[in-house]
Design a protein around this motif. Structure first.
Motif, PDB file in Angstrom:
ATOM      1  N   MET A   1       0.858  -1.172   0.000  1.00  0.00           N
ATOM      2  CA  MET A   1       0.000   0.000   0.000  1.00  0.00           C
ATOM      3  C   MET A   1       0.903   1.234   0.000  1.00  0.00           C
ATOM      4  SD  MET A   1      -3.098   0.993   2.492  1.00  0.00           S
ATOM      5  CE  MET A   1      -4.375   0.895   1.294  1.00  0.00           C
ATOM      6  N   ASP A   2       0.607   2.160  -0.864  1.00  0.00           N
ATOM      7  CA  ASP A   2       1.466   3.340  -0.964  1.00  0.00           C
ATOM      8  C   ASP A   2       1.072   4.418   0.046  1.00  0.00           C
ATOM      9  OD1 ASP A   2      -0.871   4.207  -2.134  1.00  0.00           O
ATOM     10  OD2 ASP A   2       0.015   4.844  -4.012  1.00  0.00           O
ATOM     11  N   ALA A   3       1.955   5.361   0.234  1.00  0.00           N
ATOM     12  CA  ALA A   3       1.777   6.418   1.237  1.00  0.00           C
ATOM     13  C   ALA A   3       0.574   7.310   0.909  1.00  0.00           C
ATOM     14  CB  ALA A   3       3.040   7.255   1.338  1.00  0.00           C
ATOM     15  N   ARG A   4       0.273   7.458  -0.371  1.00  0.00           N
ATOM     16  CA  ARG A   4      -0.845   8.309  -0.776  1.00  0.00           C
ATOM     17  C   ARG A   4      -2.177   7.761  -0.257  1.00  0.00           C
ATOM     18  NH1 ARG A   4      -0.529   7.680  -6.095  1.00  0.00           N
ATOM     19  NH2 ARG A   4      -2.555   6.746  -6.321  1.00  0.00           N
ATOM     20  N   LYS A   5      -2.327   6.432  -0.304  1.00  0.00           N
ATOM     21  CA  LYS A   5      -3.568   5.816   0.175  1.00  0.00           C
ATOM     22  C   LYS A   5      -3.668   5.900   1.695  1.00  0.00           C
ATOM     23  CE  LYS A   5      -4.358   2.652  -3.642  1.00  0.00           C
ATOM     24  NZ  LYS A   5      -4.531   1.251  -4.038  1.00  0.00           N
ATOM     25  N   ILE A   6      -2.552   5.728   2.372  1.00  0.00           N
ATOM     26  CA  ILE A   6      -2.553   5.844   3.836  1.00  0.00           C
ATOM     27  C   ILE A   6      -2.893   7.270   4.244  1.00  0.00           C
ATOM     28  CG2 ILE A   6      -1.097   5.730   5.898  1.00  0.00           C
ATOM     29  CD1 ILE A   6       0.357   3.380   4.531  1.00  0.00           C
TER      30      ILE A   6
ATOM     31  N   GLY B   1       4.362 -12.840   5.478  1.00  0.00           N
ATOM     32  CA  GLY B   1       5.699 -12.890   4.899  1.00  0.00           C
ATOM     33  C   GLY B   1       6.774 -12.950   5.974  1.00  0.00           C
ATOM     34  N   GLN B   2       6.604 -12.178   7.027  1.00  0.00           N
ATOM     35  CA  GLN B   2       7.571 -12.199   8.122  1.00  0.00           C
ATOM     36  C   GLN B   2       7.545 -13.542   8.840  1.00  0.00           C
ATOM     37  OE1 GLN B   2       6.850  -8.876  10.709  1.00  0.00           O
ATOM     38  NE2 GLN B   2       7.435  -7.362   9.180  1.00  0.00           N
ATOM     39  N   LEU B   3       6.366 -14.068   9.092  1.00  0.00           N
ATOM     40  CA  LEU B   3       6.253 -15.341   9.800  1.00  0.00           C
ATOM     41  C   LEU B   3       6.806 -16.496   8.978  1.00  0.00           C
ATOM     42  CD1 LEU B   3       2.741 -15.001  11.471  1.00  0.00           C
ATOM     43  CD2 LEU B   3       4.977 -14.843  12.573  1.00  0.00           C
ATOM     44  N   ASN B   4       6.693 -16.409   7.666  1.00  0.00           N
ATOM     45  CA  ASN B   4       7.221 -17.467   6.803  1.00  0.00           C
ATOM     46  C   ASN B   4       8.741 -17.530   6.827  1.00  0.00           C
ATOM     47  OD1 ASN B   4       4.718 -18.367   6.017  1.00  0.00           O
ATOM     48  ND2 ASN B   4       4.659 -17.116   4.168  1.00  0.00           N
ATOM     49  N   ASN B   5       9.384 -16.470   7.283  1.00  0.00           N
ATOM     50  CA  ASN B   5      10.845 -16.435   7.334  1.00  0.00           C
ATOM     51  C   ASN B   5      11.396 -16.757   8.717  1.00  0.00           C
ATOM     52  OD1 ASN B   5      11.345 -15.782   4.626  1.00  0.00           O
ATOM     53  ND2 ASN B   5      10.759 -13.673   5.017  1.00  0.00           N
ATOM     54  N   ILE B   6      10.543 -17.162   9.640  1.00  0.00           N
ATOM     55  CA  ILE B   6      10.977 -17.484  10.994  1.00  0.00           C
ATOM     56  C   ILE B   6      11.227 -18.982  11.111  1.00  0.00           C
ATOM     57  CG2 ILE B   6      10.284 -17.558  13.421  1.00  0.00           C
ATOM     58  CD1 ILE B   6       8.702 -15.013  12.947  1.00  0.00           C
ATOM     59  N   SER B   7      12.343 -19.313  11.719  1.00  0.00           N
ATOM     60  CA  SER B   7      12.672 -20.711  12.001  1.00  0.00           C
ATOM     61  C   SER B   7      12.916 -20.849  13.499  1.00  0.00           C
ATOM     62  CB  SER B   7      13.921 -21.142  11.240  1.00  0.00           C
ATOM     63  OG  SER B   7      13.675 -21.085   9.851  1.00  0.00           O
ATOM     64  N   ILE B   8      12.606 -22.021  14.018  1.00  0.00           N
ATOM     65  CA  ILE B   8      12.770 -22.284  15.440  1.00  0.00           C
ATOM     66  C   ILE B   8      13.906 -23.269  15.618  1.00  0.00           C
ATOM     67  CG2 ILE B   8      11.659 -23.224  17.501  1.00  0.00           C
ATOM     68  CD1 ILE B   8       8.977 -22.413  16.203  1.00  0.00           C
ATOM     69  N   GLN B   9      14.832 -22.939  16.527  1.00  0.00           N
ATOM     70  CA  GLN B   9      15.924 -23.855  16.821  1.00  0.00           C
ATOM     71  C   GLN B   9      15.516 -24.710  18.015  1.00  0.00           C
ATOM     72  OE1 GLN B   9      19.750 -22.083  17.376  1.00  0.00           O
ATOM     73  NE2 GLN B   9      20.774 -24.051  17.613  1.00  0.00           N
TER      74      GLN B   9
ATOM     75  N   GLN C   1      -5.566  -5.908   4.493  1.00  0.00           N
ATOM     76  CA  GLN C   1      -5.040  -6.987   3.652  1.00  0.00           C
ATOM     77  C   GLN C   1      -3.529  -6.848   3.485  1.00  0.00           C
ATOM     78  OE1 GLN C   1      -6.770  -7.075  -0.262  1.00  0.00           O
ATOM     79  NE2 GLN C   1      -5.775  -8.978  -0.806  1.00  0.00           N
ATOM     80  N   ALA C   2      -3.038  -5.629   3.298  1.00  0.00           N
ATOM     81  CA  ALA C   2      -1.601  -5.403   3.140  1.00  0.00           C
ATOM     82  C   ALA C   2      -0.848  -5.731   4.429  1.00  0.00           C
ATOM     83  CB  ALA C   2      -1.343  -3.958   2.727  1.00  0.00           C
ATOM     84  N   VAL C   3      -1.412  -5.360   5.578  1.00  0.00           N
ATOM     85  CA  VAL C   3      -0.769  -5.652   6.861  1.00  0.00           C
ATOM     86  C   VAL C   3      -0.705  -7.158   7.091  1.00  0.00           C
ATOM     87  CG1 VAL C   3      -1.047  -5.455   9.370  1.00  0.00           C
ATOM     88  CG2 VAL C   3      -1.323  -3.442   7.929  1.00  0.00           C
ATOM     89  N   ARG C   4      -1.789  -7.852   6.806  1.00  0.00           N
ATOM     90  CA  ARG C   4      -1.807  -9.314   6.977  1.00  0.00           C
ATOM     91  C   ARG C   4      -0.795  -9.996   6.071  1.00  0.00           C
ATOM     92  NH1 ARG C   4      -8.327 -10.180   7.390  1.00  0.00           N
ATOM     93  NH2 ARG C   4      -8.513  -9.574   9.584  1.00  0.00           N
ATOM     94  N   ALA C   5      -0.706  -9.546   4.822  1.00  0.00           N
ATOM     95  CA  ALA C   5       0.254 -10.143   3.880  1.00  0.00           C
ATOM     96  C   ALA C   5       1.687  -9.910   4.363  1.00  0.00           C
ATOM     97  CB  ALA C   5       0.058  -9.553   2.488  1.00  0.00           C
TER      98      ALA C   5
END
Length: 69
Positions: free
Chosen positions: A1-6, A46-54, A38-42
């Protein structure tokens, strides 16, 4: 989402608090808010998909949604 819409979301919020919104503005506000959510959830997914647990044994397990192994 671009700054103009926010910025537009914020404008509509302040306008709503000061003088109220027309039916068309309410419709625009609802659409923009849904797009923002929708943009915040996506972004969060994306952040959660890059998390790994040791694990304690040293192995690394990627974080996955519930029910998927």
């Amino acid at each position: 989402m671009d700054a103009r819409k926010i910025q537009r979301i914020n404008e509509l919020y302040h306008l709503e608090k000061s003088v109220g919104l027309t039916a068309q503005q309410k419709k625009e506000q609802k659409k923009l808010r849904a797009e923002y959510i929708q943009a915040v959830r996506a972004n969060l997914r994306g952040q959660l998909n890059n998390i790994s647990i040791q694990n304690e044994d040293g192995s690394i397990t990627p974080l996955r949604p519930k029910g998927k192994n």
